[in-house]
Design a protein around this motif. Structure first.
Motif, mmCIF file in Angstrom:
data_model
loop_
_atom_site.group_PDB
_atom_site.id
_atom_site.type_symbol
_atom_site.label_atom_id
_atom_site.label_comp_id
_atom_site.label_asym_id
_atom_site.label_seq_id
_atom_site.Cartn_x
_atom_site.Cartn_y
_atom_site.Cartn_z
ATOM 1 N N ALA A 89 35.313 50.561 38.306
ATOM 2 C CA ALA A 89 36.606 51.128 38.710
ATOM 3 C C ALA A 89 37.106 50.476 39.990
ATOM 4 O O ALA A 89 38.314 50.219 40.141
ATOM 5 C CB ALA A 89 36.476 52.637 38.894
ATOM 6 N N ALA A 90 36.194 50.192 40.924
ATOM 7 C CA ALA A 90 36.584 49.521 42.164
ATOM 8 C C ALA A 90 37.162 48.138 41.874
ATOM 9 O O ALA A 90 38.158 47.730 42.491
ATOM 10 C CB ALA A 90 35.375 49.403 43.096
ATOM 11 N N ARG A 91 36.564 47.440 40.930
ATOM 12 C CA ARG A 91 37.072 46.111 40.559
ATOM 13 C C ARG A 91 38.462 46.227 39.937
ATOM 14 O O ARG A 91 39.364 45.417 40.227
ATOM 15 C CB ARG A 91 36.098 45.446 39.581
ATOM 16 C CG ARG A 91 34.730 45.143 40.187
ATOM 17 C CD ARG A 91 33.805 44.442 39.196
ATOM 18 N NE ARG A 91 32.501 44.219 39.795
ATOM 19 C CZ ARG A 91 31.406 44.933 39.506
ATOM 20 N NH1 ARG A 91 31.473 45.895 38.584
ATOM 21 N NH2 ARG A 91 30.270 44.672 40.106
ATOM 22 N N ALA A 92 38.639 47.237 39.091
ATOM 23 C CA ALA A 92 39.931 47.407 38.420
ATOM 24 C C ALA A 92 41.040 47.765 39.403
ATOM 25 O O ALA A 92 42.159 47.247 39.319
ATOM 26 C CB ALA A 92 39.809 48.481 37.341
ATOM 27 N N VAL A 93 40.738 48.637 40.356
ATOM 28 C CA VAL A 93 41.727 49.035 41.363
ATOM 29 C C VAL A 93 42.144 47.832 42.193
ATOM 30 O O VAL A 93 43.345 47.605 42.441
ATOM 31 C CB VAL A 93 41.163 50.154 42.261
ATOM 32 C CG1 VAL A 93 42.025 50.338 43.503
ATOM 33 C CG2 VAL A 93 41.055 51.464 41.484
ATOM 34 N N HIS A 94 41.162 47.044 42.626
ATOM 35 C CA HIS A 94 41.464 45.906 43.488
ATOM 36 C C HIS A 94 42.154 44.784 42.712
ATOM 37 O O HIS A 94 43.019 44.085 43.263
ATOM 38 C CB HIS A 94 40.170 45.386 44.114
ATOM 39 C CG HIS A 94 40.387 44.401 45.213
ATOM 40 N ND1 HIS A 94 41.130 44.678 46.339
ATOM 41 C CD2 HIS A 94 39.954 43.106 45.362
ATOM 42 C CE1 HIS A 94 41.140 43.619 47.139
ATOM 43 N NE2 HIS A 94 40.449 42.654 46.558
#
Length: 433
Positions: A173-178
């Protein structure tokens, strides 16, 4: 081991630091037979709760002496204990302070006064914090800070993201947000708040100190803490979470602007969010922390305090009676919620007192249902006699690691914390295995 330890059960305590102070001696009661108790506390408006007790208990009167909290108060109380006079009957103490107070012979074992009878009122991890894993009871839990995951529900919906239930899912999720917006991050690694990192390690199964017979053990660099450090070091090195310390102007602004899309925090986070991100009210939701093992839910504790009876009190039975009422009576707990704005440690009383969500989370009617579920999963954790040293080492070592943005440096920081903590304990006269 240090001679200040009263017996092997007391040896199980020794850590943190103390909290609250003042400088009036214990009152042994007046000629009328009324027992008068002094209570050093720093939470707001506790005197209003104590007024309820005093009205209902004319034979046991409690006076709140407001303290500043923090290290100055710790020094003041320990000075009174060392001097042999000047300590109060009762003291508000954060959980990580309890071992230090016990090792200094500042807190009484109140198990003989029936304190152990209320064990079932509290989550196992919270109760362990006031017993230090022994048969003794050194305080009555008052409030707790179970950690939760706070996230921008609107952003998750826009990106089609599911709320992460595991740390691998959190990383994705962190990768997707960034990736969706390089200015945005799901979280930050904060090298300026050791309590936050301790809670993360606690959730992973860490317990940084322990008692082995008459000696201490130190296990900061054991697998659970290394796992947490490696995980966050990898995300920082990858660039998908940032390394801005919490509570800085930049971080505060990010909560409101939307560049900070999530926050791993504790039950008290709504107050911080309301103060720093007023424009985003109704856009956040709370969920349990992502898990290392989804089949065995756990969380850490970040914050919380207890009510202890000092060894200088001449009225331990009356003091325990008051402390038990303060932290378990439904009316008292309800008053603590409304006047002191705390999350009660007593699970049943908390459920009864917290029936509506915080105003900032009006969009999540089940906020406190989620919190109650999470609070039951606080993992046990043992603090040691020099928490202040370990926390200072965290700030120093992880600040360098976060600045480097190298995963390997995060793991090295854990090893450095271990060495600094052990060296300090040995220098202070503790036996360490």
């Amino acid at each position: 081991m240090r001679t200040s330890f009263r017996r092997s059960a007391v040896a199980l305590a020794a850590a943190a630091v103390l909290l609250t102070a003042g400088c009036t001696a214990t009152d042994s009661g007046g000629a009328s037979g009324v027992v008068e108790l002094n209570y050093w506390a720093w939470a707001p408006n506790l005197d209003q709760v104590v007024d309820i007790w005093n009205e209902e208990n004319p034979d046991i009167q409690v006076t709140v002496q407001k303290q500043d909290g923090g290290d100055p108060a710790i020094t003041k109380l320990l000075t009174a204990i060392k001097a042999g006079s000047g300590a109060p009957d009762l003291i508000q103490a954060e959980y990580q302070k309890i071992p230090t107070l016990v090792s200094a012979d500042a807190l009484a074992d109140i198990s003989a006064q029936g304190a152990g009878d209320i064990e079932s009122n509290f989550a196992d991890g919270v109760w362990d914090a006031v017993t230090l894993g022994s048969d003794a009871v050194y305080a009555i839990p008052q409030d707790s800070g179970p950690m939760m995951f706070y996230y921008r529900a609107d952003v998750f919906e826009q990106l089609g993201l599911a709320v992460p239930t595991t740390w691998d899912e959190y990383a994705d999720a962190a990768r997707a947000v960034h990736a969706a917006d390089p200015a945005n991050y799901l979280g930050t690694f904060s090298a300026n708040d050791a309590g936050w990192f301790t809670g993360l390690a606690q959730q992973a199964g860490a317990s940084w100190w322990g008692i082995d017979g008459d000696a201490w053990s130190v296990d900061i660099d054991a697998t659970p803490t290394e796992q947490v450090a490696e995980f966050w070091g990898g995300l920082v090195e990858e660039g998908v979470v940032n390394n801005t310390p919490m509570y800085t102007p930049e971080w505060n602004a990010g909560l409101n602007s939307g560049t900070q899309v999530g926050w791993l925090s504790a039950i008290w986070a709504p107050g911080v969010l309301a103060g720093n991100a007023a424009d985003t009210a109704g856009k956040w939701k709370a969920a349990p922390m992502p898990q290392w093992d989804a089949s065995a839910p756990a969380t850490g504790n970040w914050g919380g305090s207890s009510t202890g009876v000092t060894t200088q009190s001449e009225h331990p039975a009356e003091a325990v009676k008051f402390a038990t009422w303060l932290n378990t009576d439904p009316d008292a707990v309800a008053a603590l919620v409304t006047t002191a704005n705390i999350y009660p440690a007593d699970t049943a009383a908390a459920a009864a007192a917290l029936t509506a969500p915080p105003e900032f989370f009006s969009n999540q009617p089940d906020f406190y249902d989620v919190a109650a579920e999470v609070a039951q999963t606080v993992a046990p954790f043992t603090y040691g006699p020099n928490v202040n040293v370990a926390y200072s080492a965290y700030n120093d070592e992880f600040a360098k690691a976060a600045e480097s943005k190298q995963q390997a440096r995060f793991i090295e920081a854990v090893a450095a914390m271990q060495k600094i903590t052990i060296d300090d304990m040995k220098k202070s006269g503790f036996t360490v295995k």
